[in-house]
Design an enzyme around this catalytic site. Structure first.
Site: not given
Ligand code: AMP
Length: 280
Positions: A33-34, A37, A147, A184
């Protein structure tokens, strides 16, 4: 944060939320995760839902030669990041729950799954559509957050939710970028320092191309300029750079009204395949 591993755990979660008259917002992920997310968790919470994030590295969306085995797995850090973001629950299923013994069902979406990603990855959307359908059915959430980073995927998911009469509202959220514009992605971890320095040229190229198209220039000619720039910057290959209708994803040959088009990109830097897109 509650950890759910089974369908019973999800049922308990829904029952306890119902008691508190809380709605549920689903955020499917493959982990690593970044901030992209986490922005989906924040969007679910901002809409008033308890956020249920899922972490499941879905094998059916990877071809045999792709990076399933190398895909970054950072479960401890992921759970901490979700907890810090105020996620109500994490669903972390094992493979036998998602693909029970003898499993023989796939979800096939036509329409928006055609072309672009499917040209390089013919089974990709079948795997995505199958796992997302399973997660939507299992979670029975009020809304699910995806996203725009994966723009074609978002259109495929909207299509399947409508076609399969799934009562969950599908919400698309803007792409989160690094300060230098690079979208990202969990796969950015594969980039060398040198490749990471080149990668922001994708977004720069997309912005330049968008402005050229909005100024009425011929999309084909302008696309070629960006392709040449990216190849001379060091991209190993470009899969597609397409100007398409934002809904149908059909190619557009001439500038369309502002807001109705989308630029889609996929290319390989070193050995890492990167995708991006912007509104036109
Ligand atoms: P993944 O873990 O790559 O399957 O992504 C899970 C969800 O996070 C998908 O809905 C992605 O579109 C979304 N996502 C990934 N990267 C970003 C980003 N940079 N900004 C916003 N959403 C993202």
């Amino acid at each position: 944060m509650k950890i759910c591993k089974s369908l019973d755990d999800l049922n308990d979660l829904r029952a306890s939320l119902r008691k508190r008259r809380q709605t549920l917002g689903l955020v499917p992920t493959m982990g690593a995760l970044h901030a992209g997310h986490i922005s989906l968790v924040k969007a679910a919470k901002a809409d008033g839902h308890a956020a249920l994030a899922t972490i499941f590295l879905n094998p059916t969306q990877f071809a045999a030669h792709e990076d399933l085995d190398a895909y970054p797995q950072t479960l401890e850090a992921d759970l901490q990041a979700l907890e810090d973001a105020g996620t109500a629950a994490a669903f972390v299923p094992e493979i036998p729950l998602m693909y029970p013994e003898g499993e023989a069902t796939r979800v096939l979406v036509n329409g928006p799954s055609q072309n672009w990603e499917s040209a390089d990855r013919p089974h990709f959307f079948e795997g995505v559509a199958t796992v997302v359908t399973k997660l939507l059915v299992a979670a029975q959430a009020d809304a699910a957050y995806f996203g725009e980073k994966d723009y074609q995927q978002l259109q495929v998911i909207r299509r399947l939710a409508t076609d399969l009469l799934i009562g969950t509202t599908i919400i698309g959220c803007p792409t989160v970028r690094a300060d230098d514009g690079l979208a990202l992605s969990s796969r950015n971890a594969y980039l060398s320092t040198q490749e990471r320095a080149i990668a922001p040229q994708i977004y720069e190229g997309l912005i330049w191309l968008r402005d050229e198209i909005l100024a009425g220039r011929d999309p084909e000619t302008a696309k070629q300029v960006v392709k040449d720039r990216l190849l001379s910057a060091g991209f190993a290959s470009l899969s597609y750079l397409a100007y398409v209708d934002a809904h149908s994803l059909e190619p557009l040959a001439a500038p369309a009204p502002q807001g109705s088009g989308r630029l889609l990109f996929a290319g390989t830097l070193g050995t890492t395949r990167l995708i991006d897109n912007i509104a036109v």
